[in-house]
Design a protein around this motif. Structure first.
Motif, short mmCIF file in Angstrom:
data_model
loop_
_atom_site.label_atom_id
_atom_site.label_comp_id
_atom_site.label_asym_id
_atom_site.label_seq_id
_atom_site.Cartn_x
_atom_site.Cartn_y
_atom_site.Cartn_z
N LEU A 45 70.58 171.77 -21.19
CA LEU A 45 71.04 171.28 -22.50
C LEU A 45 72.33 171.98 -22.89
O LEU A 45 73.29 171.33 -23.31
CB LEU A 45 69.97 171.50 -23.57
CG LEU A 45 70.40 171.20 -25.00
CD1 LEU A 45 70.74 169.72 -25.17
CD2 LEU A 45 69.32 171.62 -25.99
N GLY A 46 72.39 173.30 -22.76
CA GLY A 46 73.58 174.04 -23.11
C GLY A 46 74.77 173.69 -22.25
O GLY A 46 75.90 173.56 -22.74
N THR A 47 74.55 173.53 -20.96
CA THR A 47 75.64 173.17 -20.05
C THR A 47 76.18 171.79 -20.39
O THR A 47 77.41 171.58 -20.45
CB THR A 47 75.14 173.21 -18.59
OG1 THR A 47 74.66 174.54 -18.32
CG2 THR A 47 76.23 172.85 -17.61
N ALA A 48 75.29 170.83 -20.64
CA ALA A 48 75.72 169.47 -21.00
C ALA A 48 76.43 169.49 -22.35
O ALA A 48 77.46 168.81 -22.53
CB ALA A 48 74.51 168.54 -21.06
N TYR A 49 75.92 170.25 -23.29
CA TYR A 49 76.54 170.35 -24.62
C TYR A 49 77.97 170.89 -24.51
O TYR A 49 78.90 170.32 -25.10
CB TYR A 49 75.68 171.26 -25.51
CG TYR A 49 76.29 171.55 -26.85
CD1 TYR A 49 76.23 170.61 -27.87
CD2 TYR A 49 76.91 172.77 -27.10
CE1 TYR A 49 76.79 170.88 -29.11
CE2 TYR A 49 77.47 173.04 -28.33
CZ TYR A 49 77.41 172.10 -29.33
OH TYR A 49 77.97 172.37 -30.55
N MET A 50 78.17 171.98 -23.76
CA MET A 50 79.51 172.56 -23.63
C MET A 50 80.47 171.57 -22.97
O MET A 50 81.63 171.48 -23.37
CB MET A 50 79.45 173.87 -22.84
CG MET A 50 78.76 175.00 -23.59
SD MET A 50 79.46 175.34 -25.23
CE MET A 50 81.12 175.87 -24.81
N ALA A 51 80.00 170.82 -21.98
CA ALA A 51 80.86 169.83 -21.33
C ALA A 51 81.20 168.70 -22.30
O ALA A 51 82.35 168.23 -22.34
CB ALA A 51 80.16 169.27 -20.09
N ALA A 52 80.23 168.29 -23.10
CA ALA A 52 80.46 167.18 -24.03
C ALA A 52 81.44 167.54 -25.14
O ALA A 52 82.23 166.69 -25.57
CB ALA A 52 79.13 166.72 -24.63
N ILE A 53 81.43 168.78 -25.61
CA ILE A 53 82.30 169.14 -26.73
C ILE A 53 83.67 169.65 -26.31
O ILE A 53 84.56 169.81 -27.14
CB ILE A 53 81.64 170.17 -27.68
CG1 ILE A 53 81.47 171.53 -27.00
CG2 ILE A 53 80.32 169.63 -28.22
CD1 ILE A 53 81.09 172.65 -27.96
N ALA A 54 83.88 169.87 -25.00
CA ALA A 54 85.15 170.44 -24.53
C ALA A 54 86.37 169.67 -25.02
O ALA A 54 87.30 170.27 -25.56
CB ALA A 54 85.15 170.56 -23.01
N PRO A 55 86.43 168.34 -24.89
CA PRO A 55 87.64 167.65 -25.35
C PRO A 55 87.85 167.78 -26.86
O PRO A 55 88.98 167.90 -27.33
CB PRO A 55 87.40 166.19 -24.97
CG PRO A 55 86.11 166.09 -24.28
CD PRO A 55 85.48 167.45 -24.26
N PHE A 56 86.76 167.77 -27.63
CA PHE A 56 86.89 167.89 -29.08
C PHE A 56 87.37 169.29 -29.47
O PHE A 56 88.19 169.44 -30.37
CB PHE A 56 85.54 167.59 -29.76
CG PHE A 56 85.04 166.21 -29.46
CD1 PHE A 56 85.65 165.11 -30.04
CD2 PHE A 56 83.98 166.02 -28.60
CE1 PHE A 56 85.20 163.82 -29.76
CE2 PHE A 56 83.51 164.75 -28.32
CZ PHE A 56 84.12 163.65 -28.90
N ARG A 57 86.87 170.31 -28.77
CA ARG A 57 87.30 171.69 -29.04
C ARG A 57 88.79 171.83 -28.81
O ARG A 57 89.51 172.38 -29.63
CB ARG A 57 86.57 172.68 -28.12
CG ARG A 57 85.24 173.11 -28.56
CD ARG A 57 84.69 174.32 -27.80
NE ARG A 57 85.35 174.69 -26.58
CZ ARG A 57 84.93 174.35 -25.36
NH1 ARG A 57 83.87 173.60 -25.20
NH2 ARG A 57 85.58 174.77 -24.30
N HIS A 58 89.25 171.34 -27.66
CA HIS A 58 90.64 171.57 -27.27
C HIS A 58 91.63 170.68 -27.99
O HIS A 58 92.75 171.10 -28.28
CB HIS A 58 90.79 171.41 -25.76
CG HIS A 58 90.05 172.45 -25.00
ND1 HIS A 58 89.19 172.15 -23.98
CD2 HIS A 58 89.99 173.79 -25.15
CE1 HIS A 58 88.66 173.27 -23.52
NE2 HIS A 58 89.13 174.28 -24.21
N LEU A 59 91.25 169.44 -28.29
CA LEU A 59 92.19 168.51 -28.90
C LEU A 59 92.18 168.53 -30.43
O LEU A 59 93.19 168.24 -31.05
CB LEU A 59 91.91 167.08 -28.42
CG LEU A 59 92.11 166.85 -26.92
CD1 LEU A 59 91.67 165.44 -26.53
CD2 LEU A 59 93.56 167.09 -26.54
#
Length: 195
Positions: A159-173
């Motif tokens: 769950l944590g690994t999928a969550y971090m991958a899913a939010i990466a573009p939102f975090r950076h952009l």
């Protein structure tokens, strides 16, 4: 501005020994520069800026969606926080970092771990990740200092690994650029007031 991992890993920060099993997720140069004794002001600027309320509409919407999802899916319950589901990093602090002044308290969801003259760390934990926000004050080579932020994470399972991958573009952009603007405004306000 996003920095290479070496901007954090090459420095002798105390957090390396404390969060040795965490992964360095992001390193950012903060819009704050000053003298060697201005680090407490940076910590204050970061935690008194009003984020996300004073952010752009897309960031406020993302933040609201994240907290609503967390409530619906039970990601942010106290039973899943640091010290409950797994040990707080506070338990790993060496004796010389315990009981020191920690600067302004960030409040939920973060808990302050420690503060030195050039380093500050706070942790946050929920069902998805255990993370650390690390602020630092680095000499700039010309007699001044500049702020940096590193984010270290330890995903909680798939769950944590999928969550971090899913939010990466939102975090950076969206999120980090908005944070940088917000913190930069607050830094200018505090330094202009003569603090």
């Amino acid at each position: 501005m996003k920095l290479a991992p070496e901007a954090h890993t090459s420095r002798p920060w105390r957090i390396h020994g404390i969060a040795h099993d965490f992964t360095l997720q992001d390193v950012w140069a903060l819009p704050a520069s000053g003298g060697p004794d201005d680090f407490p002001l940076l910590v204050e600027a970061v935690w008194s800026d009003g984020f996300p309320e004073d952010s752009s509409l897309p960031v406020r919407v993302l933040w609201a969606i994240r907290w609503k999802l967390g409530a619906l899916l039970g990601w942010d319950e106290e039973k899943d926080g640091a010290g409950a589901r797994f040990p707080s990093l506070e338990d790993r602090l060496p004796d010389d970092l315990r009981g020191r002044p920690t600067g302004p308290p960030p409040g939920k969801p973060f808990s302050v771990l420690y503060m030195t003259n050039d380093e500050w760390a706070a942790e946050m934990a929920n069902r998805t990740v255990h993370s650390v926000m690390h602020l630092s004050w680095v000499p700039d080579g010309s007699g001044g200092h500049r702020g940096r932020m590193a984010v270290l994470v330890k995903p909680n399972g798939l769950l944590g690994t999928a969550y971090m991958a899913a939010i990466a573009p939102f975090r950076h952009l969206l999120v980090y650029p908005q944070l940088m603007r917000s913190w930069g405004r607050r830094w200018k306000e505090l330094t202009a007031s003569g603090r």
